[in-house]
Design a protein around this motif. Structure first.
Motif, PDB file in Angstrom:
ATOM      1  N   GLU A 288      81.459 168.073  81.169  1.00  0.00           N
ATOM      2  CA  GLU A 288      80.023 168.065  80.872  1.00  0.00           C
ATOM      3  C   GLU A 288      79.696 168.634  79.500  1.00  0.00           C
ATOM      4  N   THR A 289      80.589 169.462  78.953  1.00  0.00           N
ATOM      5  CA  THR A 289      80.323 170.032  77.625  1.00  0.00           C
ATOM      6  C   THR A 289      81.396 169.653  76.613  1.00  0.00           C
ATOM      7  N   SER A 290      82.224 168.669  76.920  1.00  0.00           N
ATOM      8  CA  SER A 290      83.265 168.317  75.959  1.00  0.00           C
ATOM      9  C   SER A 290      83.066 166.923  75.395  1.00  0.00           C
ATOM     10  N   ALA A 291      83.761 166.651  74.309  1.00  0.00           N
ATOM     11  CA  ALA A 291      83.677 165.364  73.617  1.00  0.00           C
ATOM     12  C   ALA A 291      84.889 164.493  73.926  1.00  0.00           C
ATOM     13  N   THR A 292      85.729 164.956  74.863  1.00  0.00           N
ATOM     14  CA  THR A 292      86.967 164.240  75.185  1.00  0.00           C
ATOM     15  C   THR A 292      86.809 163.480  76.498  1.00  0.00           C
ATOM     16  N   ASN A 293      87.303 162.255  76.513  1.00  0.00           N
ATOM     17  CA  ASN A 293      87.203 161.424  77.711  1.00  0.00           C
ATOM     18  C   ASN A 293      88.531 160.707  77.894  1.00  0.00           C
ATOM     19  N   ILE A 294      89.103 160.879  79.084  1.00  0.00           N
ATOM     20  CA  ILE A 294      90.465 160.385  79.347  1.00  0.00           C
ATOM     21  C   ILE A 294      90.387 159.176  80.284  1.00  0.00           C
ATOM     22  N   PHE A 295      91.215 158.178  80.017  1.00  0.00           N
ATOM     23  CA  PHE A 295      91.302 157.044  80.957  1.00  0.00           C
ATOM     24  C   PHE A 295      92.658 156.361  80.808  1.00  0.00           C
ATOM     25  N   ALA A 296      92.989 155.547  81.813  1.00  0.00           N
ATOM     26  CA  ALA A 296      94.238 154.801  81.773  1.00  0.00           C
ATOM     27  C   ALA A 296      93.955 153.427  81.174  1.00  0.00           C
ATOM     28  N   GLY A 297      94.721 153.077  80.127  1.00  0.00           N
ATOM     29  CA  GLY A 297      94.526 151.805  79.431  1.00  0.00           C
ATOM     30  C   GLY A 297      95.058 150.627  80.234  1.00  0.00           C
ATOM     31  N   PRO A 298      95.007 149.453  79.633  1.00  0.00           N
ATOM     32  CA  PRO A 298      95.399 148.221  80.334  1.00  0.00           C
ATOM     33  C   PRO A 298      96.819 148.288  80.911  1.00  0.00           C
ATOM     34  N   GLU A 299      97.742 148.987  80.231  1.00  0.00           N
ATOM     35  CA  GLU A 299      99.114 149.066  80.772  1.00  0.00           C
ATOM     36  C   GLU A 299      99.353 150.374  81.523  1.00  0.00           C
ATOM     37  N   GLY A 300      98.284 151.043  81.876  1.00  0.00           N
ATOM     38  CA  GLY A 300      98.431 152.271  82.654  1.00  0.00           C
ATOM     39  C   GLY A 300      98.664 153.512  81.805  1.00  0.00           C
ATOM     40  N   LYS A 301      98.800 153.323  80.506  1.00  0.00           N
ATOM     41  CA  LYS A 301      99.048 154.461  79.614  1.00  0.00           C
ATOM     42  C   LYS A 301      97.784 155.314  79.461  1.00  0.00           C
ATOM     43  N   LYS A 302      97.972 156.639  79.403  1.00  0.00           N
ATOM     44  CA  LYS A 302      96.812 157.531  79.258  1.00  0.00           C
ATOM     45  C   LYS A 302      96.230 157.405  77.851  1.00  0.00           C
ATOM     46  N   LEU A 303      94.966 157.075  77.758  1.00  0.00           N
ATOM     47  CA  LEU A 303      94.286 156.969  76.459  1.00  0.00           C
ATOM     48  C   LEU A 303      93.096 157.912  76.445  1.00  0.00           C
ATOM     49  N   TRP A 304      92.518 158.104  75.261  1.00  0.00           N
ATOM     50  CA  TRP A 304      91.333 158.945  75.173  1.00  0.00           C
ATOM     51  C   TRP A 304      90.309 158.338  74.220  1.00  0.00           C
ATOM     52  N   ILE A 305      89.062 158.649  74.493  1.00  0.00           N
ATOM     53  CA  ILE A 305      87.961 158.355  73.559  1.00  0.00           C
ATOM     54  C   ILE A 305      87.338 159.698  73.234  1.00  0.00           C
ATOM     55  N   TRP A 306      87.293 160.026  71.958  1.00  0.00           N
ATOM     56  CA  TRP A 306      86.806 161.336  71.569  1.00  0.00           C
ATOM     57  C   TRP A 306      85.670 161.202  70.566  1.00  0.00           C
ATOM     58  N   GLY A 307      84.643 162.008  70.717  1.00  0.00           N
ATOM     59  CA  GLY A 307      83.589 162.054  69.708  1.00  0.00           C
ATOM     60  C   GLY A 307      82.331 162.725  70.235  1.00  0.00           C
ATOM     61  N   ALA A 308      81.636 163.412  69.322  1.00  0.00           N
ATOM     62  CA  ALA A 308      80.403 164.109  69.695  1.00  0.00           C
ATOM     63  C   ALA A 308      79.385 163.139  70.285  1.00  0.00           C
ATOM     64  N   GLU A 309      79.474 161.859  69.906  1.00  0.00           N
ATOM     65  CA  GLU A 309      78.534 160.862  70.428  1.00  0.00           C
ATOM     66  C   GLU A 309      78.642 160.711  71.942  1.00  0.00           C
ATOM     67  N   THR A 310      79.790 161.107  72.516  1.00  0.00           N
ATOM     68  CA  THR A 310      79.937 161.001  73.974  1.00  0.00           C
ATOM     69  C   THR A 310      79.408 162.238  74.703  1.00  0.00           C
ATOM     70  N   LYS A 311      78.971 163.246  73.951  1.00  0.00           N
ATOM     71  CA  LYS A 311      78.558 164.486  74.604  1.00  0.00           C
ATOM     72  C   LYS A 311      77.181 164.366  75.250  1.00  0.00           C
ATOM     73  N   ALA A 312      76.978 165.180  76.272  1.00  0.00           N
ATOM     74  CA  ALA A 312      75.731 165.159  77.044  1.00  0.00           C
ATOM     75  C   ALA A 312      74.555 165.689  76.229  1.00  0.00           C
ATOM     76  N   ASP A 313      73.355 165.202  76.558  1.00  0.00           N
ATOM     77  CA  ASP A 313      72.123 165.801  76.034  1.00  0.00           C
ATOM     78  C   ASP A 313      71.678 166.953  76.929  1.00  0.00           C
ATOM     79  N   LEU A 314      71.939 166.786  78.215  1.00  0.00           N
ATOM     80  CA  LEU A 314      71.534 167.808  79.196  1.00  0.00           C
ATOM     81  C   LEU A 314      72.626 167.946  80.241  1.00  0.00           C
ATOM     82  N   VAL A 315      72.944 169.193  80.572  1.00  0.00           N
ATOM     83  CA  VAL A 315      73.897 169.496  81.644  1.00  0.00           C
ATOM     84  C   VAL A 315      73.132 170.202  82.764  1.00  0.00           C
ATOM     85  N   VAL A 316      73.277 169.710  83.972  1.00  0.00           N
ATOM     86  CA  VAL A 316      72.645 170.347  85.131  1.00  0.00           C
ATOM     87  C   VAL A 316      73.746 170.961  85.990  1.00  0.00           C
TER      88      VAL A 316
END
Lengths: 381, 381
Positions: free
Chosen positions: A144-172
């Motif tokens: 909720e407070t980080s800019a890192t996002n982890i997912f498995a790519g098309p071949e199952g390999k762990k990938l990441w998307i990183w950037g302040a643009e992915t960060k929340a505006d509000l955390v509850v």
């Protein structure tokens, strides 16, 4: 001394704060449709209904995406992006996976691009993503407070998307939403949060700006995790662990992790294992070695926890894990693997950043020793 | 326990961090023209030139506004808005006045409205103001992290524009920019920051979310202000006071102030006086009375400063002021005023929020006592 800290979203904390989410959403202005990315088991509960009703009362239409489970896969990001297309706001409710999916969907829906366009920083994220509200229901990942996002790519390999643009505006942060988390998951997620904080404030990237959050996170989690595990309905303890996890997310958002996360990522490369369990096992196995570095940051971490010095940290951590009911064992699926298999994963290129950031240099011999220690653990059901 | 904290901008901290400002501005994307609101005495120095050159090297045109002095007036806000019109970014460099003017101009330039449209929350601020970078060169007001902006209206009355839309996107804290601040202003501004933190974490609005920043701010300022005053070139001490002031700004952004600020605003209603000096005099005059409330928050504040209990606070604060060379005196302009005049200002409607937020109830008799104490101070040149 120089440092940078990345922005921290608005935070609404406390039992019942979830009921104010629709007001906050309306407060952004101009919100007509919201995409809700929510864990499947929550989607069928009163939580989802209450949220949809509250948003409807503010004139906000709701689209729900909950067809995901386990670690996020590319297909989940794509499906969530499709749901979020044309929306003004994305709300993530759930564990780290739900939040990561929601954060990425808010960017991809704004740009119309596929998530793979942004994987491993291949292209800059859109400067104006959809608004985002993140509601963690486990206390652990700090997504909720980080800019890192982890997912498995098309071949199952762990990938990441990183950037302040992915960060929340509000955390509850509403501890009532965490009550249903089973005891063992409360312990595993809570220790993950503790280790985020510990590694962020003691690794080579540690700085004064992040230590403020990391030390408070360690105090909050260490002080309340046992109660949260043993008395699931204790909202005060649940709240403190949840807030600690959020602060730990801020700490890793700025300074990253270290050797315990090298090991847990390496373990995940071999077979399915809960990230919090794997991280805690890696942490306990390496901490006596790590504290021999005896840096000022390690001393400060010990002091923040009320300990005399860094040498007391391994005992403190093992005692905390004991009190939280940790069983030191790997899942059955690890039966077919050897210490050499784990050591190879620990040396894999994608796990080197966490090796290099560790404050003590990790030799190849150290890796073999740690891998041996971890793989000699019992393999439970 | 429930609380909300408002977002905290990106922070770049450290000696030399100002030189990275142009890179950060370019990083926003799409910035063609920047308005720089800068204190007059800085505008003619190498600081302004270096900034303009660095921005030009990134292809960013610069317009400068520096025709203001003293507390901001409506005319300053209007002139700055005119300069910022058509810009993509506003950069504020200077004391609290420069920052307040810059923050308001970034909103009014975006909407095309006059500042008076937003005074006293008469209308909602625009949701998409220009981007804002704030660079404080005094360590005191905390304006760089707050949503409050003070100015004198058309009839000279103190007005405010408040809202998250006025908050910075990026704060640059470079202690090198604070070195030229004279010793007495370093002391006055630093004590203002200390009192922001103290009041925010001990008043009726205090909460756990803000105490994290307030306690750290008090430790930083109390630990380094004397050195910053006596050794102006000590960048470590300057940096700690600057960071403390920034954290204190976060604390008041969330929880506001109390009785010391009631008194300093009341004093300003009578005659010109530096805000930091007035606040420190009001703080020292009321603290022995305040700590008798003996609340858990007062105890926690004392503990954060390494004191045994709240009763030790008045002595600690007076000693800190002594070590920082505080002369307990009002400006000559106060010669013609009486304790009754000050008491009347302290009871004025606009100063009641700070009276009500004080953790101990302030009776009319208390006001008379405090006013008497303050107005019996010597009137120096």
């Amino acid at each position: 001394m120089q440092f940078s800290t990345s922005f921290i979203p608005d935070i609404h904390f406390g039992a019942g704060s979830f009921s104010g989410l629709a007001d906050a959403a309306a407060g952004f202005g101009g919100i007509k449709t919201a995409a809700v990315v929510i864990d499947g088991f929550l989607a069928s509960t009163g939580v989802a209904t209450a949220l949809a009703d509250a948003l409807a009362s503010k004139g906000i239409d709701v689209r729900v995406y909950s067809e995901f489970s386990g670690e996020p896969k590319l297909a989940h990001l794509q499906a969530a992006t499709a749901v979020a297309s044309g929306c003004d706001l994305v709300i993530g409710v759930g564990g780290g996976s739900a939040l990561d999916i929601a954060k990425v969907a808010a960017c991809c829906a704004a740009s119309g691009e596929d998530p793979m366009v942004y994987a491993l920083a291949a292209n800059p994220l859109p400067k104006s993503p959809l608004k985002k509200i993140m509601v963690p229901t486990t206390a652990g990942t700090g997504s909720e407070t980080s800019a890192t996002n982890i997912f498995a790519g098309p071949e199952g390999k762990k990938l990441w998307i990183w950037g302040a643009e992915t960060k929340a505006d509000l955390v509850v942060l509403d501890p009532e939403l965490t009550i249903s988390l089973p005891a063992h998951l409360t312990a595993w997620c809570g220790m993950d949060a503790f280790i985020h904080a510990f590694e962020a404030c003691t690794n080579r990237n540690a700085h004064k700006g992040a230590k403020l959050y990391a030390h408070e996170a360690m105090r909050l989690v260490a002080g309340s995790l046992e109660t949260a595990v043993k008395a699931p309905g204790n909202l005060d303890a649940r709240g403190k662990v949840l807030l600690g996890s959020c602060y730990a997310g801020i700490a890793i958002d700025n300074c990253g992790t270290a050797v315990a996360h090298n090991i847990s990522h390496a373990l995940a490369g071999l077979a399915p294992v809960h990230h919090g369990l794997a991280t805690a096992l890696g942490f306990e196995a390496t901490l006596p070695w790590l504290v021999e570095a005896d840096t000022a940051d390690l001393q400060a971490a010990a002091k923040a926890l009320g300990l005399a010095d860094a040498a007391a940290l391994p005992g403190f951590v093992s005692d905390l894990m004991d009190r939280c009911g940790f069983v030191r064992a790997l899942p059955k699926a690890f039966d077919g693997f050897t210490a050499a298999d784990l050591a190879a994963e620990m040396r894999a290129p994608e796990n080197q950043p966490m090796r290099r950031s560790t404050v003590r240099e990790i030799s190849d011999a150290d890796i073999d020793t740690f891998a041996e220690k971890i793989m000699s653990l019992p393999k439970s059901a």
